[in-house]
Write a protein that holds these residues in place. Sequence first.
Motif, PDB file in Angstrom:
ATOM      1  N   UNK A  74     -18.908 -38.161 -40.451  1.00 20.29           N
ATOM      2  CA  UNK A  74     -18.647 -37.427 -41.691  1.00 20.29           C
ATOM      3  C   UNK A  74     -17.153 -37.313 -41.961  1.00 20.29           C
ATOM      4  N   UNK A  75     -16.767 -37.630 -43.200  1.00 20.47           N
ATOM      5  CA  UNK A  75     -15.412 -37.396 -43.663  1.00 20.47           C
ATOM      6  C   UNK A  75     -14.334 -38.355 -43.191  1.00 20.47           C
ATOM      7  N   UNK A  76     -14.690 -39.453 -42.540  1.00 15.23           N
ATOM      8  CA  UNK A  76     -13.661 -40.381 -42.047  1.00 15.23           C
ATOM      9  C   UNK A  76     -13.290 -41.392 -43.130  1.00 15.23           C
ATOM     10  N   UNK A  77     -12.094 -41.935 -43.004  1.00 15.08           N
ATOM     11  CA  UNK A  77     -11.708 -43.082 -43.815  1.00 15.08           C
ATOM     12  C   UNK A  77     -12.290 -44.298 -43.098  1.00 15.08           C
ATOM     13  N   UNK A  78     -13.091 -45.115 -43.775  1.00 23.76           N
ATOM     14  CA  UNK A  78     -13.687 -46.272 -43.111  1.00 23.76           C
ATOM     15  C   UNK A  78     -12.628 -47.143 -42.444  1.00 23.76           C
ATOM     16  N   UNK A  79     -12.959 -47.623 -41.240  1.00 24.87           N
ATOM     17  CA  UNK A  79     -12.000 -48.416 -40.479  1.00 24.87           C
ATOM     18  C   UNK A  79     -12.698 -49.191 -39.366  1.00 24.87           C
ATOM     19  N   UNK A  80     -11.946 -50.104 -38.769  1.00 26.24           N
ATOM     20  CA  UNK A  80     -12.378 -50.850 -37.589  1.00 26.24           C
ATOM     21  C   UNK A  80     -11.406 -50.493 -36.479  1.00 26.24           C
ATOM     22  N   UNK A  81     -11.881 -50.487 -35.264  1.00 28.28           N
ATOM     23  CA  UNK A  81     -11.016 -50.119 -34.126  1.00 28.28           C
ATOM     24  C   UNK A  81     -10.057 -51.255 -33.767  1.00 28.28           C
ATOM     25  N   UNK A  82      -9.257 -51.648 -34.737  1.00 27.16           N
ATOM     26  CA  UNK A  82      -8.256 -52.694 -34.519  1.00 27.16           C
ATOM     27  C   UNK A  82      -8.684 -54.024 -35.088  1.00 27.16           C
TER      28      UNK A  82
END
Length: 90
Positions: free
Chosen positions: A42-50
């Motif tokens: 919830x509430x995160x900015x979508x991203x990939x772990x690198x």
Amino acid sequence: PSIPKFIPYLQTNIEDEFRWNGWGIKMKFGNYPRGPKLVFEAGVVPHVNGLGGDTITMDSNQPIEEYESQWTIRHEFGHVLGLPDCYHEF
């Protein structure tokens, strides 16, 4: 993904994005020890772990049916493939 409704979401969006001139990616889902994973928080900015990472994190507050969510999963999967950000501004 562990929730079956996300399979067509991923398959449709990613296969459609990475298709060109007779070439394309075909998604094969299964249990792969080093395969990419999709998680929701919830509430995160979508991203990939690198760049070249194996975990796509998406915002669980954003419905997957929305265009922005569909565009975002395509974009983030590109990072899993090792592609950097590339934005065009008009």
